[in-house]
Motif scaffolding. Structure first.
Motif, short mmCIF file in Angstrom:
data_model
loop_
_atom_site.label_atom_id
_atom_site.label_comp_id
_atom_site.label_asym_id
_atom_site.label_seq_id
_atom_site.Cartn_x
_atom_site.Cartn_y
_atom_site.Cartn_z
N THR A 179 7.50 5.47 17.38
CA THR A 179 8.49 4.43 17.18
C THR A 179 7.92 3.10 17.68
O THR A 179 6.99 3.07 18.49
CB THR A 179 9.80 4.72 17.95
OG1 THR A 179 9.61 4.49 19.36
CG2 THR A 179 10.28 6.14 17.71
N SER A 180 8.49 2.04 17.16
CA SER A 180 8.10 0.69 17.57
C SER A 180 9.36 -0.11 17.81
O SER A 180 10.37 0.08 17.11
CB SER A 180 7.25 0.04 16.47
OG SER A 180 6.97 -1.31 16.78
N ASN A 181 9.33 -1.01 18.79
CA ASN A 181 10.55 -1.77 19.09
C ASN A 181 10.88 -2.82 18.04
O ASN A 181 12.04 -3.18 17.85
CB ASN A 181 10.48 -2.40 20.48
CG ASN A 181 9.25 -3.26 20.69
OD1 ASN A 181 8.47 -3.53 19.78
ND2 ASN A 181 9.05 -3.71 21.93
N THR A 182 9.88 -3.33 17.32
CA THR A 182 10.10 -4.27 16.22
C THR A 182 9.04 -4.04 15.14
O THR A 182 8.00 -3.41 15.39
CB THR A 182 10.01 -5.74 16.67
OG1 THR A 182 8.68 -6.00 17.14
CG2 THR A 182 11.03 -6.06 17.76
N SER A 183 9.28 -4.58 13.97
CA SER A 183 8.30 -4.47 12.90
C SER A 183 7.04 -5.27 13.23
O SER A 183 5.94 -4.92 12.78
CB SER A 183 8.90 -4.96 11.57
OG SER A 183 9.38 -6.29 11.70
N ALA A 184 7.17 -6.34 14.01
CA ALA A 184 6.01 -7.13 14.41
C ALA A 184 5.08 -6.32 15.31
O ALA A 184 3.86 -6.37 15.17
CB ALA A 184 6.45 -8.41 15.13
N THR A 185 5.66 -5.55 16.22
CA THR A 185 4.85 -4.68 17.07
C THR A 185 4.14 -3.64 16.23
O THR A 185 2.96 -3.35 16.41
CB THR A 185 5.73 -3.99 18.13
OG1 THR A 185 6.30 -4.98 18.99
CG2 THR A 185 4.93 -3.01 18.96
N SER A 186 4.86 -3.06 15.27
CA SER A 186 4.27 -2.07 14.37
C SER A 186 3.10 -2.65 13.61
O SER A 186 2.03 -2.02 13.50
CB SER A 186 5.34 -1.57 13.39
OG SER A 186 4.76 -0.77 12.38
N SER A 191 -1.66 -1.83 10.11
CA SER A 191 -0.92 -1.67 8.86
C SER A 191 -1.35 -0.43 8.07
O SER A 191 -0.65 0.00 7.16
CB SER A 191 -1.12 -2.92 7.98
OG SER A 191 -2.51 -3.14 7.72
N ASP A 192 -2.51 0.15 8.41
CA ASP A 192 -3.01 1.29 7.67
C ASP A 192 -2.68 2.62 8.33
O ASP A 192 -3.23 3.67 7.97
CB ASP A 192 -4.53 1.17 7.49
CG ASP A 192 -5.26 1.07 8.83
OD1 ASP A 192 -4.60 0.71 9.83
OD2 ASP A 192 -6.48 1.33 8.86
N LEU A 193 -1.76 2.60 9.29
CA LEU A 193 -1.37 3.80 10.03
C LEU A 193 -0.05 4.34 9.50
O LEU A 193 0.68 3.65 8.79
CB LEU A 193 -1.25 3.48 11.52
CG LEU A 193 -2.54 3.04 12.21
CD1 LEU A 193 -2.24 2.56 13.62
CD2 LEU A 193 -3.54 4.19 12.24
N PRO A 194 0.29 5.58 9.83
CA PRO A 194 1.61 6.11 9.45
C PRO A 194 2.70 5.18 9.96
O PRO A 194 2.61 4.62 11.06
CB PRO A 194 1.66 7.47 10.17
CG PRO A 194 0.23 7.86 10.33
CD PRO A 194 -0.53 6.59 10.55
N LYS A 195 3.74 4.99 9.16
CA LYS A 195 4.80 4.05 9.51
C LYS A 195 5.70 4.63 10.61
O LYS A 195 6.06 5.79 10.56
CB LYS A 195 5.64 3.70 8.28
CG LYS A 195 4.84 3.03 7.17
CD LYS A 195 4.17 1.75 7.66
CE LYS A 195 3.36 1.09 6.55
NZ LYS A 195 2.60 -0.09 7.06
N PRO A 196 6.07 3.79 11.57
CA PRO A 196 6.94 4.27 12.64
C PRO A 196 8.41 4.12 12.27
O PRO A 196 8.75 3.49 11.26
CB PRO A 196 6.61 3.31 13.79
CG PRO A 196 6.37 2.01 13.08
CD PRO A 196 5.68 2.38 11.79
N GLN A 197 9.26 4.69 13.06
CA GLN A 197 10.68 4.38 12.99
C GLN A 197 10.92 3.22 13.94
O GLN A 197 10.49 3.25 15.09
CB GLN A 197 11.54 5.59 13.40
CG GLN A 197 13.04 5.33 13.25
CD GLN A 197 13.85 6.61 13.35
OE1 GLN A 197 13.36 7.71 13.09
NE2 GLN A 197 15.10 6.48 13.75
#
Length: 413
Positions: A179-186, A191-197
């Motif tokens: 998980t990530s606290n914001t999309s900016a942190t993600s 960007s080439d990693l599995p997407k977090p919630q």
């Protein structure tokens, strides 16, 4: 087992974290304590493993929570890698602390492995990708226990270099979920990693919305309008820009206001020296560290909240900004900067004002605008307070519980 009985079954979770409140009054990563308490109320049994420190005190934990601290250096008073300004700022301020890093990682790994062998938790939840997430994934593979990793920001923005990037990528690719606290942190993680919630950290809305400033300040509240900053006094918080912005205000506005700075960190002496060179220095008050349970009263006494965060020399910045949630829940108009994940929390012109980082003149103009327009201040306050409800701990903790149960069900198959 039926779906209903599975839902009612307590989940045993091992937390690995590099920071957790050392006492009942400590504010170090206090958002994790609030998340832990919210999870415990939803039938999650937590064993929290965090670093030891000279200021760690024996503290009674709520039912369902066990807090354990691992020793990583001797004598104990020399354990200064974690807490304070944070691991990365501590390393920059005192490079000799790099000697403690291998002992830190080794001690955490061995202690966590022992807990896992003895208690067999349902899953491991690592806060911050490195080193906690990496250790958790290694142990999870070894003992066949699912791992959830949460990125909070400093691990995404502050950890640079090819070697660290390889480790972070391996950690994210091999954990069960993250998980990530914001999309900016993600995006900063990769960007080439599995997407977090995306699950932000939260806030106890009732505690901040219903605060009594008179009780906190014992009836000695200021007669002036209060501009408030709360946070660690480290470079990325941009407090130097706030001081420079304050001196740019018209003299009549400076005479009508006080600037309160709550927090501590390695930049405090430098900032106090800067403040002494500013006119009307008596209007600038460094209040130091305030116990977290007392903070709502200070928010209630304030008229405006300012968080002038920047991108520091190492590229670190705000992943989310929990103090913004506290200010929103307190109904304060907010001025902050458009860096990191802040724009995911604050909508410009709706729940606050966003200015460019490192621009004291823009901060001053925003302060002047709010001071001269009471109706606009009130509009921002109302909308911010309403938006804060989406971050209530009950809502946020429920999302983590759902992830825990998903990971637990996969393991049971």
């Amino acid at each position: 087992m039926s779906a209903q009985s599975a839902k009612d079954k307590p989940i045993k979770v091992l937390w690995l974290t590099s920071s957790y409140p050392r006492s009942k009054d400590d504010s170090a990563s206090v958002f994790l304590r609030y998340l832990a308490e919210a999870l415990a109320n939803q039938k999650v049994s937590l064993h929290i493993l965090s670093p030891d420190h000279p200021e760690v005190q024996a503290t009674t934990q709520p039912d369902g929570i066990v807090c354990q601290h691992f020793r990583y250096f001797w004598p104990r008073k020399l354990q200064m890698l974690a807490y304070g300004s944070g691991i990365l700022p501590n390393l920059r301020a005192a490079p000799c602390l790099f000697l403690q890093v291998p002992f830190f990682i080794m001690s955490m790994t061995v202690t966590a492995a022992w807990i896992m062998v003895v208690q067999r938790p349902s899953l491991i939840h690592a806060h911050w990708i490195f080193p906690q997430g990496t250790v958790a994934v290694f142990l999870g593979k070894l003992l066949r226990i699912p791992v959830l990793v949460t990125a909070h920001g400093g691990d995404a923005f502050g950890l640079k270099g090819v070697f660290v990037r390889v480790i972070k990528n391996w950690t994210i690719k091999n954990c069960s979920a993250w998980t990530s606290n914001t999309s900016a942190t993600s995006a900063a993680v990769g960007s080439d990693l599995p997407k977090p919630q995306i699950i932000p950290m939260g806030i106890d809305c009732k505690k901040f919305a219903g605060a009594d400033c008179e009780r906190t300040l014992m009836g000695k509240g200021p007669k002036k309008l209060v501009l408030l900053f709360v946070g660690r006094l480290v470079e990325k918080k941009g407090v130097a820009d706030l001081l420079r912005a304050y001196v740019l205000l018209p003299e009549i506005l400076r005479k009508q206001t006080e600037l309160w700075i709550i927090g501590d960190g390695y930049e405090r002496k430098k900032l106090e020296s800067l403040a002494r060179n500013i006119q009307h220095v008596n209007s600038i008050r460094f209040l130091g560290r305030i116990p977290n349970q007392q903070l709502p009263g200070y928010y209630a006494a304030a008229d405006m909240f300012i968080a002038p965060s920047i991108i520091d020399i190492q590229g670190d910045t705000e992943g989310q900004g929990v103090m913004l949630l506290e200010a929103m829940a307190s109904g304060l108009p907010i001025i902050t900067t458009n860096v990191g994940g802040i724009s995911s929390v604050i909508a410009h012109g709706e729940t606050g004002l966003l200015v460019n980082p490192g621009k004291p003149i823009e901060i001053a103009a925003a302060i002047e605008k709010l001071l001269n327009d009471k109706n606009f201040r009130e509009t921002l306050s109302i909308k911010a307070c309403k938006a804060a409800q989406d971050y209530d701990w009950l809502t946020i903790s429920s999302k983590f519980v759902n992830l825990y149960r998903e990971s637990n069900s996969i393991r049971d198959k």
